[in-house]
Write a protein that holds these residues in place. Sequence first.
Motif, PDB file in Angstrom:
ATOM      1  N   HIS A 223       0.796  -1.227   0.000  1.00  0.00           N
ATOM      2  CA  HIS A 223       0.000   0.000   0.000  1.00  0.00           C
ATOM      3  C   HIS A 223       0.832   1.282   0.000  1.00  0.00           C
ATOM      4  O   HIS A 223       0.283   2.364   0.142  1.00  0.00           O
ATOM      5  CB  HIS A 223      -0.960  -0.020   1.193  1.00  0.00           C
ATOM      6  CG  HIS A 223      -1.896  -1.182   1.163  1.00  0.00           C
ATOM      7  ND1 HIS A 223      -2.904  -1.307   0.232  1.00  0.00           N
ATOM      8  CD2 HIS A 223      -1.936  -2.315   1.919  1.00  0.00           C
ATOM      9  CE1 HIS A 223      -3.556  -2.451   0.423  1.00  0.00           C
ATOM     10  NE2 HIS A 223      -2.980  -3.076   1.434  1.00  0.00           N
ATOM     11  N   GLN A 226       4.342  -0.414  -3.934  1.00  0.00           N
ATOM     12  CA  GLN A 226       3.777  -0.873  -5.203  1.00  0.00           C
ATOM     13  C   GLN A 226       2.861   0.167  -5.838  1.00  0.00           C
ATOM     14  O   GLN A 226       3.015   0.478  -7.032  1.00  0.00           O
ATOM     15  CB  GLN A 226       3.030  -2.198  -5.006  1.00  0.00           C
ATOM     16  CG  GLN A 226       2.514  -2.795  -6.308  1.00  0.00           C
ATOM     17  CD  GLN A 226       1.964  -4.199  -6.128  1.00  0.00           C
ATOM     18  OE1 GLN A 226       2.191  -4.832  -5.102  1.00  0.00           O
ATOM     19  NE2 GLN A 226       1.250  -4.698  -7.127  1.00  0.00           N
ATOM     20  N   PRO A 227       1.895   0.748  -5.116  1.00  0.00           N
ATOM     21  CA  PRO A 227       1.047   1.763  -5.762  1.00  0.00           C
ATOM     22  C   PRO A 227       1.814   3.020  -6.163  1.00  0.00           C
ATOM     23  O   PRO A 227       1.470   3.652  -7.169  1.00  0.00           O
ATOM     24  CB  PRO A 227      -0.033   2.068  -4.715  1.00  0.00           C
ATOM     25  CG  PRO A 227       0.520   1.578  -3.422  1.00  0.00           C
ATOM     26  CD  PRO A 227       1.413   0.431  -3.752  1.00  0.00           C
ATOM     27  N   GLU A 230       3.513   2.178  -9.478  1.00  0.00           N
ATOM     28  CA  GLU A 230       2.523   2.141 -10.565  1.00  0.00           C
ATOM     29  C   GLU A 230       2.071   3.547 -10.939  1.00  0.00           C
ATOM     30  O   GLU A 230       1.897   3.859 -12.124  1.00  0.00           O
ATOM     31  CB  GLU A 230       1.335   1.280 -10.135  1.00  0.00           C
ATOM     32  CG  GLU A 230       1.689  -0.196  -9.972  1.00  0.00           C
ATOM     33  CD  GLU A 230       0.574  -1.004  -9.326  1.00  0.00           C
ATOM     34  OE1 GLU A 230      -0.411  -0.379  -8.876  1.00  0.00           O
ATOM     35  OE2 GLU A 230       0.687  -2.247  -9.259  1.00  0.00           O
ATOM     36  N   TRP A 231       1.887   4.395  -9.952  1.00  0.00           N
ATOM     37  CA  TRP A 231       1.437   5.764 -10.220  1.00  0.00           C
ATOM     38  C   TRP A 231       2.511   6.560 -10.962  1.00  0.00           C
ATOM     39  O   TRP A 231       2.203   7.281 -11.916  1.00  0.00           O
ATOM     40  CB  TRP A 231       1.076   6.450  -8.903  1.00  0.00           C
ATOM     41  CG  TRP A 231       0.504   7.831  -9.067  1.00  0.00           C
ATOM     42  CD1 TRP A 231      -0.792   8.150  -9.335  1.00  0.00           C
ATOM     43  CD2 TRP A 231       1.218   9.069  -8.997  1.00  0.00           C
ATOM     44  NE1 TRP A 231      -0.937   9.514  -9.425  1.00  0.00           N
ATOM     45  CE2 TRP A 231       0.282  10.112  -9.221  1.00  0.00           C
ATOM     46  CE3 TRP A 231       2.544   9.400  -8.757  1.00  0.00           C
ATOM     47  CZ2 TRP A 231       0.649  11.450  -9.215  1.00  0.00           C
ATOM     48  CZ3 TRP A 231       2.904  10.745  -8.752  1.00  0.00           C
ATOM     49  CH2 TRP A 231       1.984  11.742  -8.977  1.00  0.00           C
ATOM     50  N   GLN A 405      -7.212  -0.714   0.427  1.00  0.00           N
ATOM     51  CA  GLN A 405      -6.998   0.257  -0.642  1.00  0.00           C
ATOM     52  C   GLN A 405      -7.706   1.573  -0.357  1.00  0.00           C
ATOM     53  O   GLN A 405      -7.230   2.640  -0.753  1.00  0.00           O
ATOM     54  CB  GLN A 405      -7.493  -0.317  -1.989  1.00  0.00           C
ATOM     55  CG  GLN A 405      -6.631  -1.451  -2.536  1.00  0.00           C
ATOM     56  CD  GLN A 405      -7.049  -2.810  -1.998  1.00  0.00           C
ATOM     57  OE1 GLN A 405      -7.729  -2.900  -0.968  1.00  0.00           O
ATOM     58  NE2 GLN A 405      -6.646  -3.880  -2.687  1.00  0.00           N
ATOM     59  N   ARG A 408      -5.628   4.112   1.849  1.00  0.00           N
ATOM     60  CA  ARG A 408      -4.361   4.675   1.383  1.00  0.00           C
ATOM     61  C   ARG A 408      -4.406   6.210   1.360  1.00  0.00           C
ATOM     62  O   ARG A 408      -5.368   6.805   0.884  1.00  0.00           O
ATOM     63  CB  ARG A 408      -4.043   4.180  -0.030  1.00  0.00           C
ATOM     64  CG  ARG A 408      -3.723   2.706  -0.119  1.00  0.00           C
ATOM     65  CD  ARG A 408      -3.515   2.318  -1.583  1.00  0.00           C
ATOM     66  NE  ARG A 408      -3.273   0.884  -1.734  1.00  0.00           N
ATOM     67  CZ  ARG A 408      -3.264   0.267  -2.899  1.00  0.00           C
ATOM     68  NH1 ARG A 408      -3.472   0.954  -4.021  1.00  0.00           N
ATOM     69  NH2 ARG A 408      -3.039  -1.034  -2.958  1.00  0.00           N
TER      70      ARG A 408
END
Length: 672
Positions: A223, A226-227, A230-231, A405, A408
């Motif tokens: 959280h 990884q996000p 990706e962002w 999610q 976050r």
Amino acid sequence: MLEEQLYFNGIDGTTGKYLLPPLTPEQVAKIAQCEEFDPAHLRELQHKDRSVKGLELDFAPIEGVDPKNLAETGWGVIFAFDPEAKGPNPAIKEALRELLEHRQRQATQNNEKYYQEYLYRPGESKNQFLARYGVGPGPADPDKMPYYLLIVGEPESIPYRFQYQLDVQYAVGRICFDKPQEYAQYARSVVKAETGHFSLPRRASFFGVCNHEDKPTQLSAAHLVQPLAEWIAQEQPSWEVQSILREEATKARLGELLGGDATPGLLFTASHGMGFPSGDIRQASHQGALLCQDWPGSQWHSAIPEDFYFSASDVGDEARLLGLIAFHFACYGAGTPKLDDFAHRSNLAGGNSTGRSAIAPQAFVARLPQRLLSHPQGGALAVIGHVERAWGYSFSWPDIRGFEQSRRQLSVFQSTLKRLLEGHPVGSAVEYFNERYAELSFDLSAELEEIKFGKDADVLSLAGMWTANNDARSYAVIGDPAVRLVVGNQPFNAFERPTIEPVFLPTALSPEALEKESVFSQIDKKLIEVWINEESPLLTVGNTYTLNFNLSVPERGNIHGDIFSELLPQQGLDTEWVLSSSTVQLKAKTSNMFLEGIPIKGSNKTVWTENFSLYVPIYGDSKTVQLDIKPVFAKNVYISVLIYANGNLYRQFDIELDVVYSRLEDKVSIIE
């Protein structure tokens, strides 16, 4: 949700257990209700919060200043007070000269006052420091104090608390090394990165540890890391984004990213940070080291071997790091305070103590960022990390219902990384964390005030607010806050990272050698030059002229005395100059001057005095100090000059001016 335990980052290297045991939201809320705020600091945080919300003028820097342009923002350095030198440590200052001169050239393109050197006095608060230099609260105004400020000194000499508070208003970084050689290597690395005509490939690497049955790293990997990766990949298509997660996030792989062949321009890591008890022999060298996937997880209940974590000793002499900026989400990743900011945890056991226990014998900067920045082959430019603990729930709000999610809270991380990738200096990029700290402190103080007067505490909200506030406050930049990513468009595979030229500092002579050998006799003599810019053949009463002072090899032909022909210390000499005159009005023209006019009783005269500092280097010229002078009488016109070194009178002379008839070069003289 109220039964859910909150887990915190950080592993005790001696036991293998968590530095803090898991706590319930009720326990954290109880701790939060013991929080106390400095009223003056809280007011400043409230002002900043209002500016973020558009209710007041921009806070840092003032409106119209481009944070990417040092000629608009200015740049300053804050030295720790050295008791022996009665000022900055001269060896450290000389070691940083390459960086200081580089920043001075950049910052003074439009205004010479935009480069400043300051001295922190022991025990001084932030407000006392600012007031001593004539600066009040509010947005950073480069006309009063530069926006980018580099602290030079260990946190025992310039406390972390001072850095936190100054960082609300300014973009602040810190460097602290063990040896002058390391300061010089960092200085050369920054200058090389910014003037060496090279650029790094646009690669950003995200390294996320996810240990077995370990709630904190499972949370940060899934959280946060990884996000974010990706962002960034979607937001910055010109950047190659590399994710190293879970089983891949080993110590060996991190070694490839910190000096190995895979070292990127930007590295973001999230892991446990290593902690050791106060007084443990490993604390100074290994606290804040990054615990990797090699650790089996929470079932490990014995001392942590070095094979599990990455420390400064794992950065070899062959490492290639030049130009790297790293962000470590880990406990103590940037440094360690002396006293525990988790002040009231003893109350959880039913005690009444509100004192702060000692984490370490003294506050210190983490050794890993020190090693990364001062590497002899060329170092990283900056490391962003935590002083004190990292709080995982700062990016995952516990009182938001629904899936993980939904909890976050990544906008601050996203905004900071976006700014870095788009060329902002690191101090400007982390401004979002300072804004978050201001907002959370304001909200937390207001919530605690209402609870004090009878409101029922919302346990989950209060726990989340308190942990997020502590997390946002504890971020620190290790390095010059004005550095930025130096990147281009070349492919990563075709790139070979450059190195810096070796740094050789002059060998300091022993006191016995200094008594026998005149270092000054081996270098160019320092002679005082005094000259006036204007080419008028006459000095006329009422007209203003620019008077210059310089210590250099004679060039202009109007030398008036060999005042530094005796031995100079190896590190050069810091001097304080006091000018006074009752026949010439003095007016400051160069920064760091103090001017005063005192009327003489029973007379129509005023005595003008002016003070300034001038460093006399052992090699090369000093800087030129300028002031405006305006003769107010035509007879017996002179300026008295006193020069102090190490608190003692070092030289005394008069500058005598014939104002009416003769040319300057015929009539300006020094009488010793």
